[in-house]
Design a protein around this motif. Structure first.
Motif, PDB file in Angstrom:
ATOM      1  N   GLN A  50       0.832  -1.208   0.000  1.00 24.93           N
ATOM      2  CA  GLN A  50       0.000   0.000   0.000  1.00 24.93           C
ATOM      3  C   GLN A  50       0.866   1.258   0.000  1.00 24.93           C
ATOM      4  O   GLN A  50       0.584   2.210  -0.736  1.00 24.93           O
ATOM      5  CB  GLN A  50      -0.926   0.018   1.214  1.00 24.93           C
ATOM      6  CG  GLN A  50      -2.070  -0.952   1.134  1.00 24.93           C
ATOM      7  CD  GLN A  50      -2.962  -0.851   2.355  1.00 24.93           C
ATOM      8  OE1 GLN A  50      -2.497  -0.888   3.488  1.00 24.93           O
ATOM      9  NE2 GLN A  50      -4.259  -0.721   2.106  1.00 24.93           N
ATOM     10  N   VAL A  51       1.912   1.263   0.818  1.00 26.66           N
ATOM     11  CA  VAL A  51       2.810   2.418   0.876  1.00 26.66           C
ATOM     12  C   VAL A  51       3.480   2.622  -0.483  1.00 26.66           C
ATOM     13  O   VAL A  51       3.551   3.744  -0.989  1.00 26.66           O
ATOM     14  CB  VAL A  51       3.858   2.247   2.002  1.00 26.66           C
ATOM     15  CG1 VAL A  51       4.939   3.313   1.923  1.00 26.66           C
ATOM     16  CG2 VAL A  51       3.177   2.267   3.362  1.00 26.66           C
ATOM     17  N   ASN A 103       1.127   4.140  -3.047  1.00 21.70           N
ATOM     18  CA  ASN A 103       0.943   5.576  -2.810  1.00 21.70           C
ATOM     19  C   ASN A 103       2.154   6.379  -3.286  1.00 21.70           C
ATOM     20  O   ASN A 103       2.000   7.472  -3.845  1.00 21.70           O
ATOM     21  CB  ASN A 103       0.682   5.847  -1.330  1.00 21.70           C
ATOM     22  CG  ASN A 103      -0.675   5.354  -0.886  1.00 21.70           C
ATOM     23  OD1 ASN A 103      -1.589   5.175  -1.692  1.00 21.70           O
ATOM     24  ND2 ASN A 103      -0.815   5.104   0.405  1.00 21.70           N
ATOM     25  N   GLN A 140       2.002   6.721  -7.016  1.00 17.53           N
ATOM     26  CA  GLN A 140       1.009   7.733  -7.396  1.00 17.53           C
ATOM     27  C   GLN A 140       1.590   9.144  -7.298  1.00 17.53           C
ATOM     28  O   GLN A 140       1.327   9.993  -8.144  1.00 17.53           O
ATOM     29  CB  GLN A 140      -0.246   7.618  -6.521  1.00 17.53           C
ATOM     30  CG  GLN A 140      -1.063   6.392  -6.787  1.00 17.53           C
ATOM     31  CD  GLN A 140      -1.743   6.419  -8.156  1.00 17.53           C
ATOM     32  OE1 GLN A 140      -1.856   7.440  -8.808  1.00 17.53           O
ATOM     33  NE2 GLN A 140      -2.180   5.258  -8.595  1.00 17.53           N
ATOM     34  N   GLY A 141       2.374   9.401  -6.268  1.00 16.67           N
ATOM     35  CA  GLY A 141       2.997  10.719  -6.114  1.00 16.67           C
ATOM     36  C   GLY A 141       3.945  11.043  -7.246  1.00 16.67           C
ATOM     37  O   GLY A 141       3.941  12.165  -7.775  1.00 16.67           O
TER      38      GLY A 141
END
Length: 188
Positions: A72-73, A76, A79-80
């Motif tokens: 999950q990290v 994310n 995505q950044g």
């Protein structure tokens, strides 16, 4: 090899010191490899970061291991970088475990399929603008498994040109005194 031309000097510093006795020189400067956009680097001119996932837990999947919280990290973080305009083909995600590769690909979805996500072994000889490394191991015994192979660690830590993020469980990783423990003391 006595001079490297791939990595920002901050990225090459630890592998040079830990694996080559400090004998690898940088043939480029920090100005040649500006830190990758899309992440708030803890030290703005030093594009290396360790992201601790304290609540991560490894689990067996077939004959491999995965860590949902780390995945999950990583998703994310990807995505950044995508939102900041880093081309999908210039983002790499690597992990030592095939089960984690499958989980990461699933989490990133179809839209991000062109991001190269593979095992550390499959990434040897490759490079990307930004690399995110998911270490997976998170257990109460401090067992890092084959992460203890310093050659594999060296490959993992030397694929990035402009930014490298390691995601992992600090308590487990710090039990390895050859490479991951020293890396945490250096980067975190």
């Amino acid at each position: 090899l006595d001079t490297q031309y791939r990595m920002h000097p901050a990225i090459s510093q630890f592998p040079s010191d830990c694996f080559y006795g400090g004998h690898i020189a940088d043939g480029i400067t920090a100005a040649d490899r500006l830190p990758a956009r899309g992440f708030h680097w803890p030290r703005p001119t030093f594009p290396v970061a360790f992201i601790p996932v304290e609540n991560g837990q490894e689990h067996m999947e077939a004959q491999s291991k995965a860590n949902y919280q780390e995945a999950q990290v990583v998703a994310n973080l990807v995505q950044g970088f995508v939102a900041a305009g880093i081309p999908l083909l210039e983002i790499g995600v690597t992990t030592p475990y095939s089960a984690q590769v499958r989980l990461l690909r699933q989490m990133m979805g179809v839209r991000l399929r062109t991001i190269e996500c593979s095992s550390v072994d499959a990434f040897q000889g490759r490079e990307k603008t930004v690399m995110i490394i998911s270490t997976v191991r998170a257990n109460r015994h401090g067992n890092v498994g084959f992460l203890a192979d310093w050659c594999r660690t060296n490959v993992a830590l030397t694929r990035a040109r402009n930014g490298m993020i390691v995601v992992g469980h600090p308590v487990t990783l710090s039990s390895d005194q050859r490479s991951w423990g020293p890396f945490l003391r250096w980067a975190w």
